[in-house]
Design a protein around this motif. Structure first.
Motif, short mmCIF file in Angstrom:
data_model
loop_
_atom_site.label_atom_id
_atom_site.label_comp_id
_atom_site.label_asym_id
_atom_site.label_seq_id
_atom_site.Cartn_x
_atom_site.Cartn_y
_atom_site.Cartn_z
N THR A 14 152.36 4.78 23.29
CA THR A 14 151.32 3.90 23.82
C THR A 14 149.99 4.60 23.73
O THR A 14 149.80 5.68 24.30
CB THR A 14 151.60 3.54 25.29
N GLN A 15 149.07 4.00 23.00
CA GLN A 15 147.71 4.50 22.96
C GLN A 15 146.90 3.63 23.90
O GLN A 15 146.80 2.42 23.72
CB GLN A 15 147.17 4.49 21.53
N LEU A 16 146.36 4.25 24.91
CA LEU A 16 145.84 3.52 26.06
C LEU A 16 144.51 2.81 25.78
O LEU A 16 144.15 1.90 26.50
CB LEU A 16 145.70 4.48 27.23
N ASP A 17 143.80 3.24 24.76
CA ASP A 17 142.50 2.66 24.45
C ASP A 17 142.48 2.19 23.01
O ASP A 17 142.80 2.95 22.10
CB ASP A 17 141.39 3.70 24.65
N SER A 18 142.08 0.94 22.80
CA SER A 18 141.97 0.45 21.43
C SER A 18 140.67 0.95 20.78
O SER A 18 140.62 1.13 19.56
CB SER A 18 142.03 -1.07 21.39
N HIS A 19 139.63 1.14 21.59
CA HIS A 19 138.35 1.64 21.12
C HIS A 19 137.83 2.69 22.10
O HIS A 19 137.98 2.52 23.31
CB HIS A 19 137.31 0.51 21.03
N VAL A 20 137.23 3.74 21.55
CA VAL A 20 136.54 4.74 22.36
C VAL A 20 135.18 4.99 21.71
O VAL A 20 135.11 5.23 20.50
CB VAL A 20 137.34 6.06 22.44
N SER A 21 134.14 4.90 22.51
CA SER A 21 132.78 5.15 22.00
C SER A 21 132.21 6.39 22.66
O SER A 21 132.26 6.52 23.88
CB SER A 21 131.87 3.96 22.32
N VAL A 22 131.68 7.29 21.84
CA VAL A 22 131.05 8.50 22.35
C VAL A 22 129.74 8.73 21.60
O VAL A 22 129.52 8.16 20.52
CB VAL A 22 131.96 9.74 22.18
N SER A 23 128.91 9.56 22.18
CA SER A 23 127.69 9.99 21.49
C SER A 23 127.97 11.29 20.76
O SER A 23 128.81 12.10 21.19
CB SER A 23 126.56 10.18 22.48
N GLU A 24 127.28 11.48 19.66
CA GLU A 24 127.43 12.72 18.90
C GLU A 24 127.15 13.91 19.81
O GLU A 24 126.19 13.89 20.62
CB GLU A 24 126.47 12.71 17.72
N GLY A 25 128.02 14.93 19.75
CA GLY A 25 127.83 16.12 20.56
C GLY A 25 128.54 16.09 21.90
O GLY A 25 128.61 17.11 22.59
N THR A 26 129.09 14.93 22.28
CA THR A 26 129.82 14.83 23.56
C THR A 26 131.31 14.95 23.30
O THR A 26 131.78 14.76 22.18
CB THR A 26 129.50 13.51 24.27
N PRO A 27 132.09 15.24 24.36
CA PRO A 27 133.53 15.43 24.16
C PRO A 27 134.25 14.13 23.82
O PRO A 27 133.82 13.04 24.18
CB PRO A 27 134.00 15.95 25.53
N VAL A 28 135.37 14.31 23.13
CA VAL A 28 136.23 13.19 22.75
C VAL A 28 137.57 13.33 23.47
O VAL A 28 138.14 14.43 23.52
CB VAL A 28 136.48 13.17 21.23
N LEU A 29 138.06 12.22 24.01
CA LEU A 29 139.40 12.19 24.59
C LEU A 29 140.06 10.90 24.14
O LEU A 29 139.60 9.80 24.45
CB LEU A 29 139.35 12.22 26.12
#
Lengths: 114, 112
Positions: free
Chosen positions: B5-20
C-alpha cells in the motif's frame, strides 16, 4: 551498464490482430519476465520464464498469450487475438539466479488496440 | 498473500526540502522489498532493495529506505529533493522468488 531492450516502443494494432513484442534481456541473465501496466493502474506480473519454459504465470496470462525464446538473445510475448483491454505498457525484464537478484526492466512497449 | 500500500498518490515538495514517500506491506513471510522509479517515457529503474540484511538501505541518487518489521513499513526518503527527482515511484514486495507485486505508485512533484 547492460540493459534490457524492447521493440517496438509503440504499436497500434486492430482488434483481433496478432502482436509480437520483442525483448533482448541482459546477456548473462537466466530469468525472463513480462509485466504490464494498463493506463492508470498497477504494474502487474504476467509471466516468468526459465530454462526454456514458463516457471510461473498469472491469471491474466491466458491462452491468448504465449512467450518464446526463439534464439539465444531474444524473448518474445505474443498476443494471438488482441482485445481492446490488452492496450497497455508491456515491460520485459530479466534477472540472474539467486534470491534477491535484481530484476532489470526495459523501457516498455506501449500497445494500443483500436 | 503479499500486497503493498502506497499511502499517497501524489507528493509535492519544493526543491531542496526532504522527501518522504510512504509504503506499507503485507506478507506472510520475510519479504524482499524494493523501490523502483519511472521517469516519463522511461522504463522502471531500481532505486534500492531490502533482502534481509541491513534494515537501512541506501540507494542511488541519495535515496534511502528503512525496513521496519514492527510497523510493516518501508518508507523512502531523501534529505533534499532535486528537480530531476520528479517521477513516479513504486514500492514493490517479493515473497515468491522473483515475482514482484507493485504498489499503485506515488507521483513526486518537485517545484523550484
Amino acid at each position: 551498464e547492460p540493459e534490457v531492450t524492447q521493440t517496438p516502443s509503440h504499436q497500434v494494432t486492430q482488434m483481433g490482430q496478432e502482436v509480437i513484442l520483442r525483448c533482448v534481456p541482459i546477456s548473462n541473465h537466466l530469468y525472463f519476465y513480462w509485466y504490464r501496466q494498463i493506463l492508470g493502474q498497477k504494474v502487474e506480473f504476467l509471466v516468468s520464464f526459465y530454462n526454456n519454459e514458463i516457471s510461473e504465470k498469472s491469471e491474466i496470462f491466458d491462452d491468448q498469450f504465449s512467450v518464446e525464446r526463439p534464439d539465444g538473445s531474444n524473448f518474445t510475448l505474443k498476443i494471438r487475438s488482441t482485445k481492446l483491454e490488452d492496450s497497455a505498457m508491456y515491460f520485459c525484464a530479466s534477472s540472474g539466479t539467486g534470491n534477491g537478484n535484481t530484476i532489470y526492466f526495459g523501457e516498455g512497449s506501449w500497445l494500443t488496440v483500436v | 498473500a503479499q500486497s503493498v500500500t502506497q499511502l499517497d498518490s501524489h507528493v509535492s515538495v519544493s526543491e531542496g526540502t526532504p522527501v518522504l514517500l510512504r509504503c506499507n506491506y503485507s506478507s506472510s513471510y520475510s519479504p524482499s522489498l524494493f523501490w523502483y522509479v519511472q521517469h516519463p517515457n522511461k522504463g522502471l529503474q531500481l532505486l534500492l532493495k531490502y533482502t534481509s540484511a541491513a534494515t537501512l538501505v541506501k540507494g542511488i541518487n541519495g535515496f534511502e529506505a528503512e525496513f521496519k518489521k514492527s510497523e510493516t513499513s518501508f518508507h523512502l526518503t531523501k534529505p533534499s529533493a532535486h528537480m530531476s527527482d520528479a517521477a513516479e515511484y513504486f514500492c514493490v514486495v517479493s515473497e515468491v522468488f522473483q515475482k514482484l507485486v507493485f504498489g499503485t505508485g506515488t507521483r513526486l512533484l518537485v517545484s523550484p
